[in-house]
Design an enzyme around this catalytic site. Structure first.
Site, PDB file in Angstrom:
ATOM      1  N   GLU A   1      -6.037  -1.480  15.636  1.00  0.00           N
ATOM      2  CA  GLU A   1      -6.647  -2.406  14.673  1.00  0.00           C
ATOM      3  C   GLU A   1      -5.654  -3.496  14.257  1.00  0.00           C
ATOM      4  O   GLU A   1      -4.511  -3.228  13.921  1.00  0.00           O
ATOM      5  CB  GLU A   1      -7.102  -1.641  13.427  1.00  0.00           C
ATOM      6  CG  GLU A   1      -7.681  -2.557  12.367  1.00  0.00           C
ATOM      7  CD  GLU A   1      -7.846  -1.877  11.007  1.00  0.00           C
ATOM      8  OE1 GLU A   1      -7.991  -0.646  10.967  1.00  0.00           O
ATOM      9  OE2 GLU A   1      -7.815  -2.600   9.994  1.00  0.00           O
TER      10      GLU A   1
ATOM     11  N   SER B   1      -9.877  -6.641  10.273  1.00  0.00           N
ATOM     12  CA  SER B   1     -11.063  -5.938   9.812  1.00  0.00           C
ATOM     13  C   SER B   1     -11.865  -6.942   9.001  1.00  0.00           C
ATOM     14  O   SER B   1     -11.364  -7.480   8.014  1.00  0.00           O
ATOM     15  CB  SER B   1     -10.630  -4.759   8.954  1.00  0.00           C
ATOM     16  OG  SER B   1     -11.687  -3.863   8.771  1.00  0.00           O
TER      17      SER B   1
ATOM     18  N   ARG C   1       2.409   0.764  10.277  1.00  0.00           N
ATOM     19  CA  ARG C   1       1.943   1.191   8.951  1.00  0.00           C
ATOM     20  C   ARG C   1       3.097   1.160   7.965  1.00  0.00           C
ATOM     21  O   ARG C   1       3.853   2.114   7.843  1.00  0.00           O
ATOM     22  CB  ARG C   1       1.348   2.607   9.056  1.00  0.00           C
ATOM     23  CG  ARG C   1       0.473   3.016   7.882  1.00  0.00           C
ATOM     24  CD  ARG C   1      -0.179   4.363   8.131  1.00  0.00           C
ATOM     25  NE  ARG C   1      -1.038   4.346   9.296  1.00  0.00           N
ATOM     26  CZ  ARG C   1      -2.315   3.973   9.278  1.00  0.00           C
ATOM     27  NH1 ARG C   1      -2.880   3.627   8.156  1.00  0.00           N
ATOM     28  NH2 ARG C   1      -3.027   3.968  10.386  1.00  0.00           N
TER      29      ARG C   1
ATOM     30  N   ARG D   1       0.840  -1.199   0.000  1.00  0.00           N
ATOM     31  CA  ARG D   1       0.000   0.000   0.000  1.00  0.00           C
ATOM     32  C   ARG D   1       0.873   1.247   0.000  1.00  0.00           C
ATOM     33  O   ARG D   1       1.840   1.332   0.744  1.00  0.00           O
ATOM     34  CB  ARG D   1      -0.901   0.009   1.233  1.00  0.00           C
ATOM     35  CG  ARG D   1      -1.862  -1.169   1.225  1.00  0.00           C
ATOM     36  CD  ARG D   1      -2.818  -1.127   2.382  1.00  0.00           C
ATOM     37  NE  ARG D   1      -3.613  -2.347   2.387  1.00  0.00           N
ATOM     38  CZ  ARG D   1      -4.489  -2.688   3.314  1.00  0.00           C
ATOM     39  NH1 ARG D   1      -4.704  -1.875   4.333  1.00  0.00           N
ATOM     40  NH2 ARG D   1      -5.172  -3.820   3.236  1.00  0.00           N
TER      41      ARG D   1
ATOM     42  N   ARG E   1       1.412  -6.620  12.672  1.00  0.00           N
ATOM     43  CA  ARG E   1       0.799  -6.033  13.864  1.00  0.00           C
ATOM     44  C   ARG E   1       0.672  -7.071  14.981  1.00  0.00           C
ATOM     45  O   ARG E   1       0.708  -6.711  16.170  1.00  0.00           O
ATOM     46  CB  ARG E   1      -0.571  -5.438  13.516  1.00  0.00           C
ATOM     47  CG  ARG E   1      -0.420  -4.200  12.634  1.00  0.00           C
ATOM     48  CD  ARG E   1      -1.704  -3.448  12.437  1.00  0.00           C
ATOM     49  NE  ARG E   1      -1.473  -2.280  11.592  1.00  0.00           N
ATOM     50  CZ  ARG E   1      -2.392  -1.369  11.302  1.00  0.00           C
ATOM     51  NH1 ARG E   1      -3.623  -1.495  11.789  1.00  0.00           N
ATOM     52  NH2 ARG E   1      -2.096  -0.342  10.542  1.00  0.00           N
TER      53      ARG E   1
END
Length: 416
Positions: free
Chosen positions: A348, A351, A276, A261, A388
């Site tokens: 988070e 999801s 991130r 990303r 994560r």
RNA sequence: GGACGAGUGGGUGAGCGGUUGAAACCACAUCCCUGCUAAGGAUGCGUAUGGGUAACUGUACCGAGAGUUCGAAUCUCUCCUCGUCCA
């Protein structure tokens, strides 16, 4: 894609729902008008084309019988000019409508709470209680560097910012986590699949990343290929443009991939550490199901991801996303947030979304329900984000001297 | 990278520029016959979209796109994919 027939039939209800997700009402007015214009344009074309087809048939008959065709030819030629005009209009309308419709997000379910952003998400439950530290727990990037597990600077050297290199136990833990998660998901009935990390435009349109979010994607120079931002894209699109048999559903799949990303617009957020990154590992769940069973499967998926964290003894909470935090394709989404004692907050880590038939309509994934072809429901969810999870292990399993314990369930995967 | 060849409905596979949305076979579905470890017969059987209460019917689709033509699965061009041979 939203259902244009439903837009025509039940405009007000649809408008109300989409406005909850921030879609301008006027946009939908325009869309509806365009849809009607297109319908008329199509009818105009089809009428003329029918005439053309029948005259052409006559033409053949005339020739066979040796009749004079000059009069007929004049008629047919004239009609053809009309057709060209009308067809141009139809194409233009079609294009306008499509580019508009493809940029409209899914309708949120009624159960989705109203809200502006993540602060309005609703906590459903907490699992496991965070332990208390007798000292001030460190953040993961500090622990990672202290233990020599992750090198952020050398990642930058190799690529650019937001890339890292894992060493030794850091690298081994990533691999152990991937295997543990895949095995866990497989035992819950998800078939393991391995998919390309590059996909074409059609696939990304199918799941909703395109046309709207091209800036978030890495594109291969000179080719219509993109690095996948999530395994959801290739896995969901495996059955793109197919009609599945009813008894082959549900298709429950799990896949490990790297994800890429650009994190456009994330400047300044989580710049430190591996929360991130531009490239990260993720184990994903994807399901294609009949509409009537998708909610039960959704619950299974949430439980599966939550149970992985429980098995790792990582405290977490389950959160229902509000309209403002809901993604483009989702009808509703549940996030799982893991406790990070170093950051003193939940972050988070998974999801899980039901897109209902939004993606299926775009990707043309249907199944035979008796005689009818029906769009499947598609669901996707992380189970889990590997980086994560590693962060959570570092922060939750840290000792005062900076060392990090290894979760019991991972020991077999590390031969310890 | 170069040279040939091929891409047709769930599968195999015919298709002369017009009567082909597409033969035939297999698979599948329903029905009939028969009664036995199986066989025979009849009918139906692509997708999308428009009109119609419905019967029915219009349009588009034979890898994708463009073109020639009154008319294209069939001819031309570009691209994609697969195969074979060459480098």
């Amino acid at each position: 894609m939203i259902d244009l027939k439903l837009l025509q039939k039940d405009f007000d209800a649809m408008r109300t729902k989409l406005m909850r997700k921030g879609v301008a009402g006027t946009l939908l007015d325009t869309l509806k008008a365009k849809n009607e214009e297109l319908k008329i344009a199509k009818q105009n074309f089809e009428k003329l084309q029918a005439l053309q087809n029948s005259m052409s048939k006559e033409f053949g008959a005339y020739k066979r019988e040796g009749k004079d065709i000059s009069e007929l030819k004049a008629k047919v030629d004239a009609n053809k000019i009309e057709i060209t005009k009308v067809l141009d209009i139809q194409r233009q309308k079609q294009e306008e409508l499509e580019s508009m419709a493809m940029a409209i997000p899914n309708l949120p379910d009624d159960s989705v709470p109203d809200g502006a952003d993540e602060n309005d998400n609703v906590e459903l439950k907490k699992v496991l209680t965070p332990k208390t530290f007798s000292y001030s727990p460190k953040e993961h990037w500090e622990l990672a560097e202290e233990n020599g597990w992750i090198d952020f600077e050398r990642g930058v050297k190799l690529a650019t910012s937001r890339f890292s290199v894992s060493f030794g136990m850091g690298a081994r833990l990533e691999r152990a986590l991937i295997n543990f998660m895949l095995d866990f998901n497989r035992e819950r009935g998800f078939e393991e699949v391995s998919v390309p990390a590059l996909v074409n435009r059609t696939a990304l349109e199918g799941t909703g990343q395109l046309p709207k979010f091209e800036d978030d994607l890495y594109k291969i120079d000179g080719q219509e290929l993109f690095l996948i931002p999530t395994a959801e894209v290739p896995v969901t699109n495996i059955y793109q443009d197919e009609i599945l048999s009813a008894d082959s559903l549900p298709k429950k799949m799990t896949a490990y991939t790297s994800c890429f990303r650009k994190e456009a617009g994330a400047a300044g957020r989580d710049t430190r550490g591996m929360i991130r990154q531009h490239q990260f590992h993720k184990v994903e769940l994807v399901v294609l199901s009949k509409p009537q069973e998708s909610e039960a499967i959704f619950d299974e998926m949430v439980l599966c991801a939550s149970d992985i964290l429980t098995a790792l003894e990582l405290p977490h909470r389950i959160v229902n996303l509000c309209t403002g935090d809901l993604g483009f394709s989702a009808a509703h989404t549940t996030d799982i947030e893991v406790w990070l004692p170093g950051q003193d907050q939940y972050r988070e880590i998974s999801s899980i979304s039901n897109t209902r038939e939004f993606q299926a309509r775009r990707a043309k994934i249907r199944y035979k329900d008796g005689k009818k072809n029906v769009f499947v429901n598609t669901l996707n969810g992380s189970s889990l984000a590997v980086g994560r999870t590693l962060v959570a292990i570092m922060e939750n399993y840290q000792n005062e001297d900076g060392s990090i314990d290894i979760p019991e369930v991972l020991k077999p995967y590390l031969n310890i």
